[in-house]
Scaffold this active site. Sequence first.
Site, PDB file in Angstrom:
ATOM      1  NE  ARG A   1       3.687  -9.648  -1.206  1.00  0.00           N
ATOM      2  CZ  ARG A   1       3.253  -8.902  -1.452  1.00  0.00           C
ATOM      3  NH1 ARG A   1       1.541  -8.703  -1.070  1.00  0.00           N
ATOM      4  NH2 ARG A   1       3.159  -8.092  -2.424  1.00  0.00           N
TER       5      ARG A   1
ATOM      6  CG  HIS B   1       5.940  -2.413   4.011  1.00  0.00           C
ATOM      7  ND1 HIS B   1       4.463  -1.827   4.098  1.00  0.00           N
ATOM      8  CD2 HIS B   1       4.923  -3.660   3.703  1.00  0.00           C
ATOM      9  CE1 HIS B   1       3.015  -2.916   3.559  1.00  0.00           C
ATOM     10  NE2 HIS B   1       3.297  -3.200   3.330  1.00  0.00           N
TER      11      HIS B   1
END
Lengths: 460, 549
Positions: free
Chosen positions: B101, B200
Amino acid sequence: MAMLRHTPAEITVDRTALTINPAKTCQPVGAMYAALGIHGCMPHSHGSQGCCAYHRSALTRHYKEPVTAATSSFTEGSSVFGGQANLLTAIQNIFSVYEPEVVAVHTTCLSETIGDDMTQIVEKARSEGKVPAGKHVIYCNTPSYVGSHVTGYSNMVQGMVKNLAKSSGAKNGKVNVIPGFCEPSDMAEIKRLAKLMGADVTMFPDTSGVMDAPLTGKYEMFPKGGATVEEIMSSGDAVGTIALGQWATAAPAKYLDAEFKVPCEIMGLPFGIEDTDAYIMALSKMSGKPVPASIDFERGQVVDVLSDYSQYFYGKRVALAGDPDQIIGLTKFLVELDMVPAYIVSGTPGNKLEKAIREITKDVPAEVKFKCPGDMFLLHQWIKQEPVDLLIGNSYMKYIARDEDIPLIRHGFPIVDRFGHSMFPTVGYKGALRLMEKILDALLTRRDRDASETEFELVY
Amino acid sequence: MDAPITDKVAPAIDPEEVKKELLAKYPPKVGRKRSQQIFIKENEGPEDREVLSNVRTVPGIVTMRGCTYAGCKGVILGPTRDIVNITHGPIGCGFYSWLTRRNQTDASAPGAENYIPYAFSTDMQDEDIIFGGEKKLKRAIQEAYDLFKPKAIAIFSTCPVGLIGDDVHAVAREMKALLGINIFGFSCEGYKGVSQSAGHHIANNKIFTEVIGTSDTPNRTGKYNINMLGEYNIGGDAFEIERILDKCGITVNATFSGNSTYNDFASAQMADLSCVMCHRSINYVADMMETKYGIPWIKVNFIGAHATAKSLRRIAAHFGDPELIAKVEEVIAEEMPLVEEALAKIKPRTTGKTAMLFVGGSRAHHYQELFAELGMTTLAAGYEFAHRDDYEGRHVIPTIKIDADSRNIEELHVEADPERYSPRMSEEDMKAREAAGWKYKEYEGLVPDMAPKTMIIDDLNQYEADKLIEMYKPDIFCAGIKEKYSVQKMGVPLKQLHSYDYGGPYAGFRGAVNYYKDIDRMVNTKVWSKVKAPWAADGPELTACYVAG
């Protein structure tokens, strides 16, 4: 400042539980890759959707090609009550929306842990009419807590023969070739050599034409390449099977032998001179065709270059990380080049690999350190203790290469920061030439960089 | 430069026809569900219609979505450099979240820890699944501690861990007591939610309960202290944002979680304002920080030069110091010429072109600003893992139905911290400002900013993406790595807005210039003109006639 600044040279902690910087990944990605080697195939991941997303991303980053695969998209409910309903819905949706020839289902650690029975679910899909006439669903078990991506590849190829192969009772004169976990370019080269031999082969899986497809202005979800379902079905009628790579191909080859009396020869992926020779001999024996002069020519070129450059290969130390079949082939080739495979790690578990490596390196006049399952953290510690001249491994090795200032040849899976692996083979005689070119380039570029003005040479 | 962008162009194709075509091939049940996730904008501004979102992905439909673990470990904890992140599970999950990422970090300070280039996993084997993996996890934590002596260790549960019932939280507590460093676990099994969004939430909850407020000595401090929430430093975005804020005299105490350190989180309660970038991934933390510590929050957006200027002014206005307000104007005036110079060159080459954006939870909204600056029209947009409030605005939050999948994700009950709560503004002050048109705790969502006749599609899938491209032929499509090459096979460039195609930064002023250049290159490169060979069937016919002499 070192990127891997926390890696100590000395091995002070005996790690039995913590893997750091793995030299493997999990089964389903190998199964997905193998499934892409069937023409018109939609791979399907039976589990939560993250697995599928991760495997698609990993393969896409490596090949820079579309990798389409569906998922059962488990949520908490399916994890508790079982994934049957999700898989049945998925099979129906896939056939109506994407119209593949075959859906290749592999499990994940999630569906394996809850114990979903693939045989029963797929049978139910068939009996409920969710599989259209003339279409197929194949499956295999790929729990991520067993083996590695190589095991997953092997299991999917096993799934192909178990679910599709048939015997009509008559031999069709063809030779099955099952390539191990290698690049589409390698598969194309394995096929090209068979064609040069004049042998009539059925190769599966075959990702050439699929994972190296051209840009045409049209997206083909199912590109022209790949082994057809009919070809795989007819593998039961072949005169023999050549399986290239113990880890990735022995099981399906033995299955064809046991089930349909198709004798098999299991050998290494054809890296370097000796293993390519063995592949050619096997092709000749099974197809009954003599070896043509064109193959002698290609082989002779490799020997010629080796004789020209032997002094630059001789005694150079190499550290390797990768998959068993690849490691065995590369180590053998390095030994042929008189190089020293000083450190070797593979993440794929199993003790057969050590035996194979010890056999290959028994006459190497230097110590060969080996660990399996081992990881790149350990490999790096060894390198810090005594450096090597060259690294061979996937893109994750670039951090070691940078920190230790050692040239790296990218090989294996995944390679995410360079191209070539999917376009140019490293197997066969052509592949041997390419590997030699890459090794020499790396070593001589380093030599040129490090040479003083007085030592700087024009001619090598 | 703060004027709203008004020159939005409506697409020429009838979106109703497109919607029909998208749904035509689905089995009826799938079609009914998808039709509620496809929304055609009718009028300017907000609309009072529901966009079905944050619902389960249809099995067998090729989705863009990832899982809860990916959201927790990959997105939120991935960018923190000095926490040893151990994935508890088989090797795959840890492997796939290793350096994929682009979590840029600046660990150049002497003695700085940086574990980002390492992947730690318990690499569970079948015997661990059968007999349980807690013992192996304990040993792994001990080994990590012996090797690295880190400040903190985090543990991430993968799918099988949840099923076999390993109690990672109990292991964390035990090892924390034994080793004396902070050790905490996340129940972020992949199947926990319908998308990354659940991850998240799980990650942020735990950072909130286990880390924030454990230190009163921030790494940085200044006159105006803010936290930047929901910014992940892809391509160095956080560096550019920090550069601009620094120049204005605003101190970033913590970025959640780009280029972050353990102590940034631990002392985040010391900031005076929370600025929310990605509303989806972190809005609840902003709310909890206000309730527990009294820190007000505003929505900002540093994607786009206009948006950056607007956000800077909003922050300055909050603090209300004329000196700061003047300084912000000075910085904008200083930075803008660079932007305008780049635009003057590039805009003529991009004006009138069209884009589609299907990414993440806020990026598909934010990046439209940059396209608008380039004179480009967004034809369709949507999110991978949004909830209704990301489309329709926060006012719908009380009306969102809690389904079984959302119930899996813990909602923390937060109260004012008896020692650390200190309201930065009095209730009257806040009310007065709100009455004067200031917007705190507010996000209006994607829908109001989209032009009439554009399409808003939640959880776009491979089939619909192909159809959209076929019908609209956009000049650029924005999505992720999984979508990139199928789109490009059709001769349409795809901009990865998760990884930025290894470019960036795209945030702030310099980032905007980078984006203009990259988009210019992508829509104007010669490669797309070479797709058809000169002898291809639909090209001009090649005829030749050789006459024997």
